[in-house]
Design a protein around this motif. Structure first.
Motif, PDB file in Angstrom:
ATOM      1  N   ARG A 110      37.014 -24.443 -39.253  1.00  0.00           N
ATOM      2  CA  ARG A 110      36.131 -25.600 -39.149  1.00  0.00           C
ATOM      3  C   ARG A 110      36.961 -26.846 -39.412  1.00  0.00           C
ATOM      4  NH1 ARG A 110      30.760 -24.589 -38.743  1.00  0.00           N
ATOM      5  NH2 ARG A 110      30.216 -26.711 -39.336  1.00  0.00           N
ATOM      6  N   VAL A 111      36.748 -27.874 -38.604  1.00  0.00           N
ATOM      7  CA  VAL A 111      37.403 -29.155 -38.858  1.00  0.00           C
ATOM      8  C   VAL A 111      36.625 -29.827 -39.983  1.00  0.00           C
ATOM      9  CG1 VAL A 111      38.072 -31.390 -37.917  1.00  0.00           C
ATOM     10  CG2 VAL A 111      38.116 -29.357 -36.454  1.00  0.00           C
ATOM     11  N   GLY A 112      37.310 -30.132 -41.077  1.00  0.00           N
ATOM     12  CA  GLY A 112      36.634 -30.727 -42.227  1.00  0.00           C
ATOM     13  C   GLY A 112      36.023 -32.074 -41.897  1.00  0.00           C
ATOM     14  N   ILE A 113      34.947 -32.406 -42.585  1.00  0.00           N
ATOM     15  CA  ILE A 113      34.275 -33.690 -42.371  1.00  0.00           C
ATOM     16  C   ILE A 113      34.866 -34.701 -43.348  1.00  0.00           C
ATOM     17  CG2 ILE A 113      32.051 -34.901 -42.376  1.00  0.00           C
ATOM     18  CD1 ILE A 113      30.725 -32.183 -41.865  1.00  0.00           C
ATOM     19  N   TYR A 114      35.749 -35.523 -42.844  1.00  0.00           N
ATOM     20  CA  TYR A 114      36.423 -36.529 -43.661  1.00  0.00           C
ATOM     21  C   TYR A 114      36.333 -37.881 -42.968  1.00  0.00           C
ATOM     22  CZ  TYR A 114      38.579 -32.338 -45.675  1.00  0.00           C
ATOM     23  OH  TYR A 114      38.797 -31.110 -46.255  1.00  0.00           O
ATOM     24  N   HIS A 115      36.301 -38.932 -43.768  1.00  0.00           N
ATOM     25  CA  HIS A 115      36.295 -40.277 -43.197  1.00  0.00           C
ATOM     26  C   HIS A 115      37.720 -40.760 -42.920  1.00  0.00           C
ATOM     27  CE1 HIS A 115      32.017 -40.600 -43.831  1.00  0.00           C
ATOM     28  NE2 HIS A 115      32.151 -40.350 -45.115  1.00  0.00           N
TER      29      HIS A 115
END
Length: 449
Positions: free
Chosen positions: A322-327
Motif C-alpha cells: 500500500r502506498v502510505g498516505i502522507y502529505h
C-alpha cells in the motif's frame, strides 16, 4: 512534444468534447436518454440481439432518472447494475462496435458514477472485464475452458485469482495465475460506496518495481462502463515470465512459506545461529525500497513479499503493498537514521525484526551499501532508469485512458501528485545513497565525513 505536454493536450481535447456533447445534450432534451429520437439503423443484423439487451437497460436507466424516492432509486440502481453485469460482454461488444451508442450511456455522469460504483463491488463485473482484457493477451486460449476464476485470499479490496491455460513457444501446455484486485482506493464494500479515485502513485510503484526486477508484471484495465470506480490491477504470479527457459529450475516462495522451509521462525539470536547472508541482503533491499517509496504493508505482511530462488541464489519480490498516505513524500532529515533505528511504521517482528532492526549499525550500513550497488550497477534495472521508464509509461497510460477519471480536475490533481511523488522518491534514494557513502562513524548518533 514530451509526454506530460501530450497528456495535458489530450485532457484539453477531452474536456472540449465533453463540453460540446453536454451542450448538445442539453439543447436536445431535458432527459439525458431520449429513446424515441435514437437512430439505430447502422446496427447490423447480427448485432440486433445485443442492441435489444442494451435498449432494455436504457429504458430502465431513463426511468431511474425520474425516480424521486431515494430508497427506490438506490434499489433500482442496484437492479440495473446487476442486469448490466449479467450482459456485460454483449453490451461491451455493442459499445465497442458502435461508439455512438456508447455515448448514450456516458451522457449522464451522475448515474454513471452510481452504477459503476455498484459494479465495482461485483466479482462478476471483474471477471467479465478480465476476460475481455486477457483474451487479447492469450488469443489462442478459449476463455470458456481455459480461464478459471477463484476467490482472492485475504486483502481488503474486491478481487479474484485467474488461472489461464495456454501453449508456450514450444507448443507445450502451460498455465499461469493472475491476481486481480480493485485499486488501492477501490471498493471493499458490498455496494461500492467506499470507492475513491485511482491513485497514480500506486500504478507508478507497480511499474517501477516491475522494471527494477523486484515486482511482478502488472496490468491495468477497467470495466467498459466505468469511471475510476471499476478499475483493476492484475499481477502475474509465478512463473513470472512466459519463457520457460527463464524460469527453469526456479521456485518462488511467499515469505511465510520461505520462513517455515528454512526454519527461520526457530532463529532466536543471529549471533549463535548462522543464517544465509543473501536472506538478510534481500530483506534489507525490501526495507530500503519501502522507505524510499514510503510503502506500508510489505515486510510487515508475510504474504506480500517473497523470494524467487534458483540453486543457491535468491531474489526478493514485492507482490503487494500500500502506498502510505502522507502529505510530504520526502525526508527532511534523511533516511539513514530511521533505517538504523528500524523505527516508525516499519516495526518488524520475528526473524525480519532481527535481520532489519536487531543488528549492529555498522552491519546494517555495510548491507545498505551492497543493496545500493544492486539497485544502481545493473543498467537494465537501475533505480533511476526504472523510475523514468515507469513515469513515462504511466503518463502514456493516462493519455490513452483519461476517461477513467471522473473529471479533468481530478485527473490534473492526480498527475500533479504523481509528479511530486516521482521527484521525491528519486531524491529520497539519491539522498540515502549519499548518506550511506559518507557516513564515517556508525552508531545511533551518526557522524559523516
Amino acid at each position: 512534444m514530451n509526454t506530460e505536454e501530450s497528456v495535458r493536450e489530450q485532457l484539453g481535447k477531452n474536456a472540449s468534447q465533453s463540453t460540446s456533447a453536454g451542450a448538445a445534450s442539453a439543447s436536445a432534451s431535458n432527459s439525458s436518454m431520449d429513446v424515441s429520437e435514437a437512430d439505430y439503423s447502422m446496427v447490423k443484423e447480427e448485432d440486433k440481439e445485443n442492441l435489444n439487451k442494451w435498449l432494455v437497460v436504457k429504458d430502465k436507466i431513463k426511468a431511474l432518472e425520474s425516480e424521486v424516492n431515494h430508497r427506490e432509486k438506490a434499489k433500482k440502481a442496484r437492479e440495473i447494475a446487476a442486469e448490466m453485469i449479467a450482459n456485460l460482454t454483449f453490451i461491451f461488444k455493442l459499445f465497442r462496435d458502435y461508439p455512438t451508442i456508447e455515448k448514450e450511456y456516458a451522457e449522464n455522469q451522475a448515474l454513471l458514477t452510481r452504477l459503476s460504483s455498484i459494479m465495482n463491488a461485483s466479482a462478476e463485473a471483474l471477471k467479465s472485464s478480465a476476460i475481455e482484457y486477457f483474451k487479447r493477451l492469450y488469443p489462442m486460449s478459449d476463455p470458456n475452458k481455459d480461464f478459471a476464476f477463484s476467490n482472492k485470499k485475504g486483502g481488503d479490496q474486491v478481487g479474484q485469482t485467474l488461472r489461464i491455460s495456454y501453449h508456450d513457444e514450444d507448443k507445450k501446455q502451460r498455465e499461469v495465475f493472475y491476481y486481480i484486485k480493485t485499486h488501492q482506493n477501490g471498493s471493499s464494500s458490498r455496494d461500492g460506496s467506499s470507492a475513491g479515485d485511482v491513485d497514480l502513485k500506486e500504478l507508478f510503484v507497480y511499474k517501477m518495481l516491475e522494471k527494477m526486477g523486484i515486482g511482478p508484471k502488472a496490468h491495468f484495465f477497467s470495466t467498459p462502463f466505468s469511471t475510476q470506480n471499476g478499475f483493476y490491477i492484475a499481477t502475474r504470479g509465478f512463473p513470472f515470465s512466459k519463457s520457460m527457459e527463464k524460469q527453469k529450475d526456479k521456485f518462488f516462495y511467499i515469505y511465510s512459506q520461505f520462513e517455515h522451509k528454512n526454519k527461520l521462525d526457530e532463529v532466536k539470536d543471529l549471533t549463535t545461529i548462522p543464517v544465509d547472508g543473501a536472506i538478510i541482503h534481500e530483506l534489507t533491499k525490501i526495507d530500503i525500497v519501502s522507505r524510499v517509496f514510503k510503502l506500508i504493508d510489505v515486510a510487515t505482511n508475510a504474504g506480500n513479499f517473497g523470494f524467487a530462488c534458483r540453486g543457491d541464489k535468491m531474489k526478493c519480490k514485492i507482490i503487494d503493498f500500500r502506498v502510505g498516505i502522507y502529505h510530504v513524500y520526502g525526508y527532511e532529515e534523511g533516511l539513514l537514521s530511521g533505517f538504523i533505528a528500524g523505527n516508525g511504521t516499519y516495526n518488524y517482528l520475528g526473524f525480519v525484526g532481527m535481520a532489519l532492526r536487531n543488528r549492529e549499525p555498522s552491519d546494517k550500513v555495510a548491507e545498505a551499501r551492497a543493496v545500493i550497488a544492486d539497485l544502481t550497477e545493473n543498467t537494465k534495472t537501475n533505480f533511476f532508469t526504472s523510475s523514468e521508464g515507469a513515469y513515462k509509461e504511466i503518463l502514456t497510460f493516462v493519455e490513452n485512458n483519461s476517461g477513467i477519471w471522473r473529471s479533468k480536475r481530478v485527473l490534473e490533481a492526480a498527475l500533479s501528485d504523481l509528479k511530486d511523488y516521482h521527484a521525491a522518491i528519486n531524491e529520497n534514494f539519491a539522498k540515502f545513497s549519499d548518506e550511506v557513502k559518507l557516513v564515517k562513524t556508525v552508531t545511533q548518533q551518526l557522524t559523516f565525513s
